[in-house]
Design an enzyme around this catalytic site. Structure first.
Site, PDB file in Angstrom:
ATOM      1  N   GLU A   1       9.237   0.875  11.060  1.00 29.09           N
ATOM      2  CA  GLU A   1      10.323   1.839  10.823  1.00 29.09           C
ATOM      3  C   GLU A   1       9.679   3.214  10.925  1.00 29.09           C
ATOM      4  OE1 GLU A   1      12.429   4.383   9.943  1.00 29.09           O
ATOM      5  OE2 GLU A   1      12.496   3.900   7.797  1.00 29.09           O
TER       6      GLU A   1
ATOM      7  N   LYS B   1       0.865  -1.186   0.000  1.00 30.02           N
ATOM      8  CA  LYS B   1       0.000   0.000   0.000  1.00 30.02           C
ATOM      9  C   LYS B   1       0.906   1.242   0.000  1.00 30.02           C
ATOM     10  CE  LYS B   1      -2.441   3.277   2.001  1.00 30.02           C
ATOM     11  NZ  LYS B   1      -1.781   4.529   1.696  1.00 30.02           N
TER      12      LYS B   1
ATOM     13  N   GLU C   1       9.654  15.532  15.589  1.00 31.52           N
ATOM     14  CA  GLU C   1      10.110  15.354  14.215  1.00 31.52           C
ATOM     15  C   GLU C   1       9.380  16.360  13.319  1.00 31.52           C
ATOM     16  OE1 GLU C   1       8.902  11.767  12.107  1.00 31.52           O
ATOM     17  OE2 GLU C   1      10.937  11.593  11.311  1.00 31.52           O
TER      18      GLU C   1
ATOM     19  N   CYS D   1      13.492  10.138   7.554  1.00 30.28           N
ATOM     20  CA  CYS D   1      13.267   9.728   8.943  1.00 30.28           C
ATOM     21  C   CYS D   1      14.547   9.837   9.767  1.00 30.28           C
ATOM     22  CB  CYS D   1      12.706   8.322   8.999  1.00 30.28           C
ATOM     23  SG  CYS D   1      13.611   7.165   7.978  1.00 30.28           S
TER      24      CYS D   1
HETATM   25  P1  NDP Z   1       1.674   8.145   8.042  1.00 32.79           P
HETATM   26  O1  NDP Z   1       2.264   7.296   9.093  1.00 32.79           O
HETATM   27  O2  NDP Z   1       0.355   8.736   8.283  1.00 32.79           O
HETATM   28  O3  NDP Z   1       1.608   7.325   6.667  1.00 32.79           O
HETATM   29  C1  NDP Z   1       2.482   6.269   6.282  1.00 32.79           C
HETATM   30  C2  NDP Z   1       1.665   5.223   5.521  1.00 32.79           C
HETATM   31  O4  NDP Z   1       0.670   4.639   6.370  1.00 32.79           O
HETATM   32  C3  NDP Z   1       0.904   5.796   4.332  1.00 32.79           C
HETATM   33  O5  NDP Z   1       0.833   4.828   3.315  1.00 32.79           O
HETATM   34  C4  NDP Z   1      -0.451   6.054   4.950  1.00 32.79           C
HETATM   35  O6  NDP Z   1      -1.479   6.162   3.997  1.00 32.79           O
HETATM   36  C5  NDP Z   1      -0.628   4.829   5.807  1.00 32.79           C
HETATM   37  N1  NDP Z   1      -1.588   4.979   6.895  1.00 32.79           N
HETATM   38  C6  NDP Z   1      -2.125   6.112   7.421  1.00 32.79           C
HETATM   39  N2  NDP Z   1      -2.975   5.814   8.424  1.00 32.79           N
HETATM   40  C7  NDP Z   1      -2.983   4.465   8.542  1.00 32.79           C
HETATM   41  C8  NDP Z   1      -3.658   3.545   9.407  1.00 32.79           C
HETATM   42  N3  NDP Z   1      -4.492   3.953  10.367  1.00 32.79           N
HETATM   43  N4  NDP Z   1      -3.427   2.211   9.248  1.00 32.79           N
HETATM   44  C9  NDP Z   1      -2.577   1.779   8.304  1.00 32.79           C
HETATM   45  N5  NDP Z   1      -1.921   2.599   7.464  1.00 32.79           N
HETATM   46  C10 NDP Z   1      -2.096   3.927   7.575  1.00 32.79           C
HETATM   47  O7  NDP Z   1       2.684   9.267   7.695  1.00 32.79           O
HETATM   48  P2  NDP Z   1       2.369  10.538   6.812  1.00 32.79           P
HETATM   49  O8  NDP Z   1       2.748  10.147   5.468  1.00 32.79           O
HETATM   50  O9  NDP Z   1       1.033  11.136   6.972  1.00 32.79           O
HETATM   51  O10 NDP Z   1       3.391  11.568   7.491  1.00 32.79           O
HETATM   52  C11 NDP Z   1       3.150  12.114   8.780  1.00 32.79           C
HETATM   53  C12 NDP Z   1       4.434  12.137   9.572  1.00 32.79           C
HETATM   54  O11 NDP Z   1       5.001  10.822   9.661  1.00 32.79           O
HETATM   55  C13 NDP Z   1       5.543  12.942   8.947  1.00 32.79           C
HETATM   56  O12 NDP Z   1       5.458  14.287   9.239  1.00 32.79           O
HETATM   57  C14 NDP Z   1       6.760  12.304   9.567  1.00 32.79           C
HETATM   58  O13 NDP Z   1       6.960  12.839  10.821  1.00 32.79           O
HETATM   59  C15 NDP Z   1       6.405  10.872   9.679  1.00 32.79           C
HETATM   60  N6  NDP Z   1       6.917  10.042   8.593  1.00 32.79           N
HETATM   61  C16 NDP Z   1       7.999   9.250   8.842  1.00 32.79           C
HETATM   62  C17 NDP Z   1       8.523   8.507   7.824  1.00 32.79           C
HETATM   63  C18 NDP Z   1       9.674   7.636   8.016  1.00 32.79           C
HETATM   64  O14 NDP Z   1      10.285   7.250   7.031  1.00 32.79           O
HETATM   65  N7  NDP Z   1       9.995   7.258   9.226  1.00 32.79           N
HETATM   66  C19 NDP Z   1       7.990   8.565   6.490  1.00 32.79           C
HETATM   67  C20 NDP Z   1       6.809   9.384   6.329  1.00 32.79           C
HETATM   68  C21 NDP Z   1       6.326  10.074   7.371  1.00 32.79           C
HETATM   69  P3  NDP Z   1      -1.844   7.613   3.403  1.00 32.79           P
HETATM   70  O15 NDP Z   1      -0.623   8.124   2.715  1.00 32.79           O
HETATM   71  O16 NDP Z   1      -2.923   7.325   2.485  1.00 32.79           O
HETATM   72  O17 NDP Z   1      -2.235   8.450   4.595  1.00 32.79           O
END
Ligand code: NDP
Length: 494
Positions: free
Chosen positions: A265, A191, A397, A299
């Site tokens: 992660e 996904k 973050e 990250c």
């Molecule tokens: P999220 O954790 O919201 O999203 C990561 C993935 O999980 C996306 O595919 C998202 O879908 C999906 N997702 C969202 N809600 C759910 C749920 N309840 N159950 C299962 N899957 C879900 O991160 P965001 O992309 O919104 O970013 C928000 C913050 O997360 C950033 O500001 C940053 O701080 C952190 N982040 C950290 C990352 C890392 O590499 N460690 C990478 C990205 C973000 P969808 O995109 O459709 O919401």
């Protein structure tokens, strides 16, 4: 190497257009990839994906609903017995083919990644895409040698893997998840993040081209709920997630007591520590790449800078000078250093943190005065001094091009301040003394520690965190571990 030029009647000699400026053809409506075919979503729901550098719509993407997720998981379940029993050398051949095809289509994939996500083409072309291919090559090499990866054990697959990935390195995160899972004989439902689905769907095309058996990889685009349905599905045996700590915690609750394996992660607030005896010019380059690479959407970004007090003024002066030279703008221009922020929502988050930094009393340095494009989501790189450990910008973050600069006077103070965080993903140490590197590194709560460098990645090197940065490793032989069940030769599983 020769540079091709062309003569035009009106303007004389000009460079030919760069390959990166070639437009990639994008389907206006993008379907789901289930059981080896592109299918319309049963949900009949679609959403638009935008180019964050100009806010133009690139395409419509399917929003997978419960029934779509169910179809994808069942396809993966159906494909599992054959795929998991296939000789490892045959699975390796498929992975090698995927890797080679990624290399062949890497220009197209890099452009698409940049258009959909906003990152500079020089990063998608020179960092993301080579690493994507490398991960498939690397895992292909293990597929028929798993008994050597885990000596003294018999190895079997885990089953159907639900893999949920974020928007900061869309194709690379897909490779980090899919390559080890497939090498170990699992089947997958991936996904992608809502704002960056396009390259995952190109990967689906490649998967078709190389003839991977139907159902072994399924790609269900959609929103957060799509990810939730996937993680909750009863036929899923393992959930692998990269993203925010908040959603990671939700997934821990979802999988608790379900016998599903889980790896997370998550976020980070990594410390980059510069000692007075370091090579300062190199360290400043490390600070720049540590925080401004990929607009800070990393990250493991070195977002907390700890400078030994006597060299603070010199570091700030050199950092200011270097920051002025960074080019912010069109991500498809190969001279661009910082591209667009991935989405309007993320831009608002970053701006909110900058305001909070100022309100709480830190001093903002916005020395980069590039004129930002009038359309799109843009943020000039900046840093804060006079930051206290209690300030929000030092604790949370930000996931944007914002650095918090703090100081220390003794090695012990550097360690204590670096470890004063709920996160534990990465760290950087800059010093001339090898012994100091070892002494400090063993005290830091961080999964990855770079010494006299920053943000270096390799498929053979494990990556992952401690504390609220998650658990499990990706890359290296350690990255195979979450995708296998091991049986000691004398019995018992782990
Ligand atoms: P999220 O954790 O919201 O999203 C990561 C993935 O999980 C996306 O595919 C998202 O879908 C999906 N997702 C969202 N809600 C759910 C749920 N309840 N159950 C299962 N899957 C879900 O991160 P965001 O992309 O919104 O970013 C928000 C913050 O997360 C950033 O500001 C940053 O701080 C952190 N982040 C950290 C990352 C890392 O590499 N460690 C990478 C990205 C973000 P969808 O995109 O459709 O919401």
């Amino acid at each position: 190497m020769s540079i091709q030029t062309k003569q035009t009647e009106t303007t004389g000699w000009e460079y030919s257009p760069a390959l990166e400026s070639t437009q990639v053809i994008i389907e206006p409506k993008n379907k789901l990839f289930i059981d080896g075919k592109f299918v319309s979503p049963k949900s009949r729901s679609w959403f638009a994906t935008l180019n964050p550098s100009n806010e133009e719509k690139l395409a419509d993407i399917s929003c997978g609903g419960k029934a779509d997720v169910n179809a994808a998981v069942l396809a993966a379940k159906k494909a599992l017995p054959k795929w998991s029993k296939l000789d490892g050398s045959i699975r390796a051949k498929y992975l090698y083919r995927i890797a080679r095809r990624i290399q062949e289509r890497s220009r197209e994939l890099a452009i698409l990644e940049t258009m959909d996500g906003g990152k500079p083409i020089k990063e998608s072309r020179d960092v993301d895409l080579p690493l994507v291919a490398q991960h498939f090559f690397y895992c292909a090499g293990w597929a028929d040698k798993l008994e050597y990866a885990f000596p003294g054990r018999t190895v079997s697959s885990v089953g159907v893997c639900a893999q949920i990935i974020p928007w900061n390195f869309p194709l690379l995160m897909a490779a980090w998840k899919l390559a080890p899972a497939l090498a170990c004989g699992n089947t997958c439902v991936l996904k992608p993040a809502e704002t960056t689905s396009l390259t995952a769907l190109r990967l689906a095309e490649i998967i078709q081209e190389v003839g991977l058996p139907d159902g072994v990889v399924n790609i269900v685009t959609g929103a957060g709920d799509t990810g939730r349905f996937l993680a909750e599905h009863k036929a899923v045996n393992k959930v692998a997630f990269t993203g925010s700590t908040e959603v990671g915690k939700l997934l821990m609750r979802t999988t608790a007591g379900s016998r599903k394996k889980l790896t997370l992660e998550l976020g980070g607030k990594s410390a980059n520590i510069i000692f007075a005896d370091a090579a300062i010019d190199q360290a400043v380059e490390g600070i720049i790449s540590g925080i401004y690479f990929n607009q800070g959407h990393v990250c493991c970004a070195g977002s907390r800078l700890f400078v030994e007090e006597p060299i603070l003024d010199e570091v700030i002066q050199k950092l200011t000078h270097r920051l002025r030279s960074l080019r912010v703008g069109d991500p498809l221009d190969k001279n661009t250093d910082l591209g667009a922020i991935n989405s309007q929502a993320q831009l608002e988050t970053v701006q909110g943190y900058i305001r909070k930094g100022v309100d709480e009393g830190a001093q903002l340095h916005e020395v980069n005065t590039e004129r930002l494009p009038s359309k799109g989501y843009w943020c000039n790189p900046c840093f804060f001094t006079d930051v206290q450990p209690s300030h929000t910008i030092a604790r949370e973050e930000i996931f944007g091009p914002v650095l918090s600069v703090m100081t220390f006077r003794t090695p012990q103070e550097a360690i204590t301040r670096a470890n004063n965080s709920p996160y534990g993903l990465a760290a950087g140490i800059w010093t001339d003394k090898g012994s100091k590197i070892f002494e400090i590194a063993k005290e830091l709560d961080a999964g990855v520690i770079w010494c006299n460098t920053y943000n270096k990645f390799d498929a053979a090197s494990p990556f992952g965190g401690f504390k609220e940065s998650g658990f499990g490793r990706e890359g290296g032989v350690q990255g195979l571990r979450p995708y296998v069940r091991l049986q000691h030769v004398k019995g018992g599983t782990s």
